[in-house]
Design a protein around this motif. Structure first.
Motif, short mmCIF file in Angstrom:
data_model
loop_
_atom_site.label_atom_id
_atom_site.label_comp_id
_atom_site.label_asym_id
_atom_site.label_seq_id
_atom_site.Cartn_x
_atom_site.Cartn_y
_atom_site.Cartn_z
N CYS B 145 5.72 -56.00 0.11
CA CYS B 145 4.53 -55.84 0.67
C CYS B 145 4.28 -57.35 1.22
O CYS B 145 4.33 -58.27 0.35
CB CYS B 145 3.47 -55.49 -0.18
SG CYS B 145 1.94 -55.65 0.21
N ILE B 146 3.72 -57.43 2.43
CA ILE B 146 3.29 -58.78 2.95
C ILE B 146 1.83 -58.80 3.10
O ILE B 146 1.25 -59.83 3.77
CB ILE B 146 3.81 -58.99 4.42
CG1 ILE B 146 3.59 -58.01 5.46
CG2 ILE B 146 5.60 -59.10 4.03
CD1 ILE B 146 4.24 -58.16 6.82
N CYS B 148 -0.49 -57.11 4.67
CA CYS B 148 -1.05 -57.33 5.93
C CYS B 148 -2.25 -56.44 6.10
O CYS B 148 -3.20 -56.44 7.22
CB CYS B 148 0.09 -56.78 7.13
SG CYS B 148 0.25 -55.05 6.74
N ASN B 149 -2.55 -55.52 5.31
CA ASN B 149 -3.73 -55.05 5.06
C ASN B 149 -3.84 -53.57 6.11
O ASN B 149 -4.74 -52.91 6.15
CB ASN B 149 -5.00 -55.74 5.19
CG ASN B 149 -6.35 -55.06 4.83
OD1 ASN B 149 -6.99 -54.67 5.88
ND2 ASN B 149 -6.66 -55.14 3.75
N CYS B 151 -2.22 -50.71 5.81
CA CYS B 151 -2.36 -49.51 5.34
C CYS B 151 -3.57 -49.22 4.77
O CYS B 151 -4.21 -48.11 4.53
CB CYS B 151 -1.25 -49.27 3.97
SG CYS B 151 -1.42 -50.58 2.81
N LEU B 175 -1.07 -55.30 -3.80
CA LEU B 175 -1.63 -53.99 -3.45
C LEU B 175 -1.99 -52.86 -4.40
O LEU B 175 -1.14 -52.77 -5.21
CB LEU B 175 -0.66 -53.30 -2.33
CG LEU B 175 -1.44 -52.12 -1.73
CD1 LEU B 175 -2.11 -52.53 -0.51
CD2 LEU B 175 0.06 -51.36 -0.90
N CYS B 199 3.08 -49.17 7.87
CA CYS B 199 3.43 -50.29 7.17
C CYS B 199 4.67 -50.77 7.97
O CYS B 199 5.71 -50.37 8.36
CB CYS B 199 4.16 -49.67 5.76
SG CYS B 199 4.92 -51.16 4.95
N PRO B 200 4.44 -52.40 8.35
CA PRO B 200 5.61 -53.05 9.17
C PRO B 200 6.75 -53.21 8.54
O PRO B 200 7.67 -53.61 9.08
CB PRO B 200 4.79 -54.23 9.71
CG PRO B 200 3.79 -54.56 8.45
CD PRO B 200 3.39 -52.89 8.11
N ALA B 203 7.89 -51.62 2.71
CA ALA B 203 6.94 -51.20 1.44
C ALA B 203 6.75 -50.03 1.06
O ALA B 203 6.81 -49.26 -0.01
CB ALA B 203 5.61 -52.33 1.14
N ILE B 204 6.28 -49.24 2.04
CA ILE B 204 5.82 -47.81 2.07
C ILE B 204 6.73 -47.02 2.75
O ILE B 204 7.01 -47.26 4.06
CB ILE B 204 4.38 -47.44 2.47
CG1 ILE B 204 3.29 -48.41 1.91
CG2 ILE B 204 4.01 -45.91 2.46
CD1 ILE B 204 2.19 -48.21 2.53
S1 SF4 Z 1 0.99 -52.00 5.24
FE1 SF4 Z 1 2.92 -52.35 3.98
S2 SF4 Z 1 3.04 -54.64 4.03
FE2 SF4 Z 1 0.95 -54.15 4.82
S3 SF4 Z 1 -0.54 -54.20 2.88
FE3 SF4 Z 1 0.39 -52.05 3.15
S4 SF4 Z 1 2.12 -51.85 1.90
FE4 SF4 Z 1 1.59 -53.96 2.05
#
Ligand code: SF4
Ligand code: FES
Lengths: 179, 237
Positions: B145-146, B148-149, B151, B175, B199-200, B203-204
């Motif tokens: 996870c980076i 990026c917010n 999600c 997160l 999600c870029p 992570a998801i």
């Molecule tokens: S979209 Fe992916 S990378 Fe971005 S906050 Fe959510 S889990 Fe993390």
């Protein structure tokens, strides 16, 4: 000593996959052999580095011996190259890094499935493990990086021919991969 | 007469209310970004889109375009800074591309390739992050996870739910999942939610889909992210 370019290679905490990929330059090896002479390397079985132009390091640093070998390379090689994902970020071996060392050893040698005569290896000949697996740039200065798991044969070829022919090495987009 | 800005000397029209990145994208100019996505409220957190506007640093994804702006985007200095930012993202989490199902389709990787990043430069954190594979169809690997917010925004703005939030600061940022147990299986997330697809990074992830396209034939294996971004933004859109 010949006036060929001297190249040393080693695998630290790696799987030799990068070396195998290097050998995938196939018949170009013959051309390379005209230009370079291998020093310390699994290819030659020479045990210690003498003065070299290029040192290729596969793998991260997981134990005390890795540290010594890496420092020997840095001392003797004009240009030191991190080859492959493990040398650059620790790679898959570094996935143990968030597990305490004792827990890793217990899992492998004491509690693991099918373990007979459970004991943690403790021979004085065995190099001690470090707390974590480290990328090589965290131990010595690194001059170039060849990403990939492994970097393809073309990466080795492009990089080495650039360097040998006196160009600043540069990899085209298609040759840069982290996987 | 329509109003214009210039980016690296090129004249670009904009409509009132557009951000710099929106005007740029419409004109076929790529500005590297990770937390920005067309159709989502800007977040302005990754700072990858930083451009120079009349001598001042601004986030192109939040800053409104305005007449008279002379913008620098693809300069050596800005690209060097973007590479450093990307390297920081790599050492902050645990990004082991060879073991990630998203490899080749990952925007973090795509941006790093675009910026010709060969190493991570900084010492690695090797942070201790969790993996939540409790949900039957999805998993979340916090190592990747980076923050990026996207999600979080997708769940609220598009799915009408509120599954994710980012909690804590600095190295303790993580997160969190809105369920009694904190696990994905007890939230109301579903596999087709925008929050999953947006999600870029890896992570998801949707389970059992990881290798439907072989490595080597994936998006950023063959195309650079600027082209992908300008033509389709992302395949998951
Ligand atoms: S979209 Fe992916 S990378 Fe971005 S906050 Fe959510 S889990 Fe993390
Ligand atoms: S894309 Fe603008 S700050 Fe992340």
């Amino acid at each position: 000593m010949s006036d060929k370019i001297r190249v040393a290679t080693t695998s630290l905490a790696g799987c030799f996959g990068c070396h195998m990929s290097f050998l995938d330059i196939d018949e170009r090896l013959l051309k390379l052999a005209e230009l370079v002479e291998f020093d310390r390397s699994p290819i030659t079985d020479i045990e210690h580095c003498s003065d070299c132009d290029i040192g290729l390091i596969e793998g991260g640093v997981c134990n005390a011996e890795n540290v010594h070998v890496l420092r020997e390379f840095r001392k003797n090689c004009k240009i030191l190259v991190a080859v492959g994902a493990c040398s650059i970020n620790g790679g898959l071996p570094a996935m143990r890094n968030h597990i305490p060392l004792e827990e890793c050893l217990n899992e492998a040698y004491i509690k693991g499935i099918g373990v007979e005569n459970p004991q943690i290896p403790n021979d004085p000949e065995l190099p001690l493990l470090l707390d974590k697996v480290y990328p090589i740039h965290e131990i010595v200065k690194v001059d170039y990086y060849l990403p990939g798991c492994p970097p393809s044969a073309d990466v080795f070829w492009t990089f080495l021919t650039d360097l040998i022919e006196g160009r600043e090495p540069s990899l085209p987009y298609e040759l840069v991969h982290y996987d | 007469m329509s109003e214009t800005i210039t980016i690296d000397g090129k004249e670009i029209p904009f409509k009132a209310g557009q951000t710099i990145i929106e005007a740029a994208t419409a004109a076929g100019v790529y500005i590297p970004h990770l937390c920005h996505k067309p159709g989502y409220k800007p977040h302005g957190s990754c700072k990858l889109c930083t451009v120079n506007v009349n001598g001042r640093r601004c986030s192109a994804c939040t800053f409104p375009a305005a007449t008279g702006q002379a913008i620098l985007n693809k300069t050596q200095e800005l690209e060097d800074n973007r590479r450093k930012i990307t390297q920081m993202l790599f050492v902050e989490g645990n990004h082991f591309c060879p073991s990630c199902e998203k490899t080749g389709n990952c925007q973090l990787q795509g941006v790093a390739y675009y910026l010709a990043m060969k190493d991570n430069h900084f010492p690695h954190f090797f942070a201790n992050r969790e993996l939540d594979a409790s949900h039957p169809d999805l998993l979340i690997d916090h190592n990747r996870c980076i923050f990026c917010n996207l999600c979080v925004r997708a769940s609220q703005e598009k799915d009408g739910k509120n599954v994710f939030a980012i909690s804590g600061r600095g190295i303790n940022k993580r997160l969190i999942i809105n369920s009694k147990t904190g696990l994905l299986k007890d939230s109301d997330i579903e596999v087709n939610d925008c929050a999953v697809q947006v999600c870029p990074t890896g992570a998801i992830l949707e389970k059992r889909k990881g290798y439907s396209t072989p490595i080597g034939q994936r998006i950023y294996d063959t195309q650079q992210i600027d082209q992908v971004s300008l033509t389709q933004e992302t395949v998951y859109e």
